[in-house]
Write an enzyme that holds these catalytic residues in place. Structure first.
Site, PDB file in Angstrom:
ATOM      1  N   ARG A  76     -20.813-116.605  11.364  1.00  0.00           N
ATOM      2  CA  ARG A  76     -20.499-117.848  10.653  1.00  0.00           C
ATOM      3  C   ARG A  76     -19.020-118.193  10.645  1.00  0.00           C
ATOM      4  O   ARG A  76     -18.643-119.298  10.327  1.00  0.00           O
ATOM      5  CB  ARG A  76     -21.009-117.742   9.207  1.00  0.00           C
ATOM      6  CG  ARG A  76     -22.512-117.550   9.108  1.00  0.00           C
ATOM      7  CD  ARG A  76     -22.890-116.955   7.781  1.00  0.00           C
ATOM      8  NE  ARG A  76     -22.156-115.722   7.565  1.00  0.00           N
ATOM      9  CZ  ARG A  76     -22.056-115.080   6.408  1.00  0.00           C
ATOM     10  NH1 ARG A  76     -22.644-115.561   5.344  1.00  0.00           N
ATOM     11  NH2 ARG A  76     -21.370-113.955   6.323  1.00  0.00           N
TER      12      ARG A  76
ATOM     13  N   TYR B 278     -30.034-102.427   0.330  1.00  0.00           N
ATOM     14  CA  TYR B 278     -29.522-102.209   1.690  1.00  0.00           C
ATOM     15  C   TYR B 278     -30.316-101.111   2.396  1.00  0.00           C
ATOM     16  O   TYR B 278     -30.743-101.271   3.534  1.00  0.00           O
ATOM     17  CB  TYR B 278     -28.036-101.824   1.607  1.00  0.00           C
ATOM     18  CG  TYR B 278     -27.396-101.518   2.943  1.00  0.00           C
ATOM     19  CD1 TYR B 278     -26.981-102.541   3.787  1.00  0.00           C
ATOM     20  CD2 TYR B 278     -27.190-100.196   3.358  1.00  0.00           C
ATOM     21  CE1 TYR B 278     -26.388-102.265   5.013  1.00  0.00           C
ATOM     22  CE2 TYR B 278     -26.601 -99.909   4.576  1.00  0.00           C
ATOM     23  CZ  TYR B 278     -26.199-100.954   5.404  1.00  0.00           C
ATOM     24  OH  TYR B 278     -25.617-100.673   6.619  1.00  0.00           O
TER      25      TYR B 278
ATOM     26  N   THR C 102     -15.037-100.459   9.185  1.00  0.00           N
ATOM     27  CA  THR C 102     -15.137-101.906   9.437  1.00  0.00           C
ATOM     28  C   THR C 102     -14.841-102.601   8.103  1.00  0.00           C
ATOM     29  O   THR C 102     -14.778-101.944   7.061  1.00  0.00           O
ATOM     30  CB  THR C 102     -16.569-102.313   9.855  1.00  0.00           C
ATOM     31  OG1 THR C 102     -17.442-102.059   8.744  1.00  0.00           O
ATOM     32  CG2 THR C 102     -17.060-101.564  11.086  1.00  0.00           C
TER      33      THR C 102
ATOM     34  N   LYS D 186     -32.595-101.305   5.846  1.00  0.00           N
ATOM     35  CA  LYS D 186     -32.268-100.544   7.057  1.00  0.00           C
ATOM     36  C   LYS D 186     -33.476 -99.702   7.499  1.00  0.00           C
ATOM     37  O   LYS D 186     -33.678 -99.475   8.694  1.00  0.00           O
ATOM     38  CB  LYS D 186     -31.020 -99.691   6.816  1.00  0.00           C
ATOM     39  CG  LYS D 186     -29.767-100.535   6.654  1.00  0.00           C
ATOM     40  CD  LYS D 186     -29.347-101.178   7.956  1.00  0.00           C
ATOM     41  CE  LYS D 186     -28.883-102.583   7.845  1.00  0.00           C
ATOM     42  NZ  LYS D 186     -28.466-103.174   9.136  1.00  0.00           N
TER      43      LYS D 186
ATOM     44  N   ASN E 223     -27.432-107.170  14.879  1.00  0.00           N
ATOM     45  CA  ASN E 223     -26.381-106.402  14.210  1.00  0.00           C
ATOM     46  C   ASN E 223     -25.963-107.013  12.871  1.00  0.00           C
ATOM     47  O   ASN E 223     -25.519-106.287  11.987  1.00  0.00           O
ATOM     48  CB  ASN E 223     -25.162-106.324  15.145  1.00  0.00           C
ATOM     49  CG  ASN E 223     -23.931-105.827  14.431  1.00  0.00           C
ATOM     50  OD1 ASN E 223     -23.769-104.629  14.209  1.00  0.00           O
ATOM     51  ND2 ASN E 223     -23.041-106.737  14.044  1.00  0.00           N
TER      52      ASN E 223
ATOM     53  N   GLY F 212     -15.951-106.398  13.086  1.00  0.00           N
ATOM     54  CA  GLY F 212     -16.706-105.172  12.802  1.00  0.00           C
ATOM     55  C   GLY F 212     -17.422-104.593  14.013  1.00  0.00           C
ATOM     56  O   GLY F 212     -16.986-104.745  15.164  1.00  0.00           O
TER      57      GLY F 212
HETATM   58  P1  NAP Z   1     -19.092-106.184   8.668  1.00  0.00           P
HETATM   59  O1  NAP Z   1     -17.783-105.636   9.028  1.00  0.00           O
HETATM   60  O2  NAP Z   1     -19.282-106.706   7.290  1.00  0.00           O
HETATM   61  O3  NAP Z   1     -19.543-107.312   9.734  1.00  0.00           O
HETATM   62  C1  NAP Z   1     -20.775-107.952   9.532  1.00  0.00           C
HETATM   63  C2  NAP Z   1     -21.016-108.990  10.593  1.00  0.00           C
HETATM   64  O4  NAP Z   1     -22.244-109.656  10.277  1.00  0.00           O
HETATM   65  C3  NAP Z   1     -19.941-110.033  10.677  1.00  0.00           C
HETATM   66  O5  NAP Z   1     -19.729-110.414  12.009  1.00  0.00           O
HETATM   67  C4  NAP Z   1     -20.531-111.201   9.886  1.00  0.00           C
HETATM   68  O6  NAP Z   1     -20.047-112.412  10.444  1.00  0.00           O
HETATM   69  C5  NAP Z   1     -22.005-111.042  10.206  1.00  0.00           C
HETATM   70  N1  NAP Z   1     -22.896-111.670   9.237  1.00  0.00           N
HETATM   71  C6  NAP Z   1     -23.031-111.421   7.917  1.00  0.00           C
HETATM   72  N2  NAP Z   1     -23.951-112.249   7.380  1.00  0.00           N
HETATM   73  C7  NAP Z   1     -24.413-113.026   8.401  1.00  0.00           C
HETATM   74  C8  NAP Z   1     -25.369-114.054   8.506  1.00  0.00           C
HETATM   75  N3  NAP Z   1     -26.052-114.509   7.437  1.00  0.00           N
HETATM   76  N4  NAP Z   1     -25.593-114.613   9.706  1.00  0.00           N
HETATM   77  C9  NAP Z   1     -24.912-114.194  10.794  1.00  0.00           C
HETATM   78  N5  NAP Z   1     -23.993-113.241  10.769  1.00  0.00           N
HETATM   79  C10 NAP Z   1     -23.738-112.660   9.576  1.00  0.00           C
HETATM   80  O7  NAP Z   1     -20.208-105.083   8.891  1.00  0.00           O
HETATM   81  P2  NAP Z   1     -20.263-103.878   9.942  1.00  0.00           P
HETATM   82  O8  NAP Z   1     -19.815-102.654   9.246  1.00  0.00           O
HETATM   83  O9  NAP Z   1     -19.642-104.270  11.214  1.00  0.00           O
HETATM   84  O10 NAP Z   1     -21.841-103.774  10.081  1.00  0.00           O
HETATM   85  C11 NAP Z   1     -22.549-104.287  11.190  1.00  0.00           C
HETATM   86  C12 NAP Z   1     -23.960-103.736  11.138  1.00  0.00           C
HETATM   87  O11 NAP Z   1     -23.901-102.313  11.179  1.00  0.00           O
HETATM   88  C13 NAP Z   1     -24.715-104.102   9.861  1.00  0.00           C
HETATM   89  O12 NAP Z   1     -26.069-104.367  10.153  1.00  0.00           O
HETATM   90  C14 NAP Z   1     -24.615-102.843   9.030  1.00  0.00           C
HETATM   91  O13 NAP Z   1     -25.679-102.712   8.139  1.00  0.00           O
HETATM   92  C15 NAP Z   1     -24.639-101.773  10.107  1.00  0.00           C
HETATM   93  N6  NAP Z   1     -24.030-100.507   9.678  1.00  0.00           N
HETATM   94  C16 NAP Z   1     -22.714-100.428   9.392  1.00  0.00           C
HETATM   95  C17 NAP Z   1     -22.181 -99.206   8.993  1.00  0.00           C
HETATM   96  C18 NAP Z   1     -20.722 -99.024   8.676  1.00  0.00           C
HETATM   97  O14 NAP Z   1     -20.371 -97.932   8.224  1.00  0.00           O
HETATM   98  N7  NAP Z   1     -19.858 -99.957   8.903  1.00  0.00           N
HETATM   99  C19 NAP Z   1     -23.012 -98.078   8.877  1.00  0.00           C
HETATM  100  C20 NAP Z   1     -24.356 -98.213   9.167  1.00  0.00           C
HETATM  101  C21 NAP Z   1     -24.858 -99.434   9.581  1.00  0.00           C
HETATM  102  P3  NAP Z   1     -19.747-113.757   9.638  1.00  0.00           P
HETATM  103  O15 NAP Z   1     -19.199-113.369   8.310  1.00  0.00           O
HETATM  104  O16 NAP Z   1     -18.768-114.442  10.555  1.00  0.00           O
HETATM  105  O17 NAP Z   1     -21.059-114.467   9.576  1.00  0.00           O
END
Ligand code: NAP
Length: 265
Positions: free
Chosen positions: A43, A161, A196, A165, A95, A22
């Protein structure tokens, strides 16, 4: 992964939480391409090792550490290991995040609510808490909280969520004020929808629930962004790169919205 670029972060140590895939993966790769030593955490070990090895194959420096941000012992252990190996921690990107259930507030259980807070808020707190002392010892550093557009505007779907944020946004501003004199800058980034696994899973769940094709839902989401489509992880990674680079030396407590114009309406 990109080949090395300008060396804007040459030799700096960067811990990126949730960088096994992601947005975090993209951030770790972009920082490494600018010369940072990227500490990949999360993880899922095979994914973390994959990201680290892709960075190394492209000529960058990276290593994977297992890290669940809700486990303070593990957070402390990783921070200490990085400090002992490299003698400093320059950058922390908070992140790691989860979205939690999409349903109205009154249908949430306390457990569901607390789980989202545990990862998105307490996890980011624990990482900052355990890294800041090393930054202070090293004479400064940079922390970036990956918040969301939903830390700024509301939406009817994921109440826990969105609350987390918004907390990330103020954690950044508070940190900016507390640590400005220690030469630690703290900022937040507010992505719009980025393609993602998190967004894909969200749309797949909606598709099943509403009986609407995934492609149609993605098209609807694309259309909500004035720029015409949702974003890519690199769109966020380059914003983080700016904030942690010396070009942003006067930037602290700022909120960088990267959303294709979504919140400009
Ligand atoms: P994602 O694809 O679900 O990836 C999430 C990441 O966080 C993964 O690497 C996961 O790794 C890790 N993670 C989850 N729980 C964890 C824990 N307890 N300890 C350590 N690592 C953990 O999400 P993403 O879309 O890339 O989002 C990344 C960040 O951007 C988040 O904070 C999200 O709120 C923010 N965001 C995303 C979007 C979007 O549209 N995608 C928009 C706004 C904000 P493991 O599973 O290997 O632990």
């Amino acid at each position: 992964m990109k080949a090395k670029v300008n060396g804007r972060l040459e030799g700096r140590t960067a811990i990126v939480t949730g960088s096994t895939y992601g947005i975090g993966e993209a951030i770790a790769k972009v920082l490494a391409a600018e010369g940072a030593i990227s500490i990949i955490t999360g993880r899922t070990e095979d994914e973390g090792e994959r990201v680290a090895s892709e960075i190394r194959s492209a000529g960058g420096a990276a290593e994977y550490h297992h890290l669940d941000v809700t486990d303070e012992e593990e957070v402390a252990k990783v921070a200490k290991a990085v400090y002992q190996r490299y003698g400093k921690i320059d950058i922390l990107v908070n992140n790691a995040g989860i979205s939690g259930p999409s349903k109205p507030t009154h249908e949430y259980t306390r457990e569901e609510w607390e789980k989202v807070f545990d990862v998105n808020v307490t996890g980011a707190f624990l990482c900052s808490k355990n890294v800041i002392p090393y930054m202070k010892e090293g004479g400064g550093g940079n922390i970036v909280y990956i918040s969301s557009i939903y830390g700024i505007v509301g939406s009817q779907d994921n109440p826990a969520y969105h609350a987390t944020k918004a907390a990330n946004r103020i954690m950044a501003k508070t940190g900016a004020l507390i640590y400005a004199k220690e030469n630690i800058r703290v900022n937040s980034v507010h992505p719009g929808f980025i393609w993602t696994p998190m967004v894909e899973d969200f749309l797949k769940a909606q598709s099943r629930e509403l009986g609407v094709a995934l492609e149609d839902l993605k098209g609807e989401l694309d259309a909500k962004h004035p720029i015409g489509h949702i974003g890519e992880p690199d769109d966020i990674a380059y914003g983080v790169l700016y904030l942690v680079s010396d070009e942003a030396k006067f930037v602290t407590g700022s909120e960088l919205i990267i959303d294709g114009g979504y919140t400009s309406r």
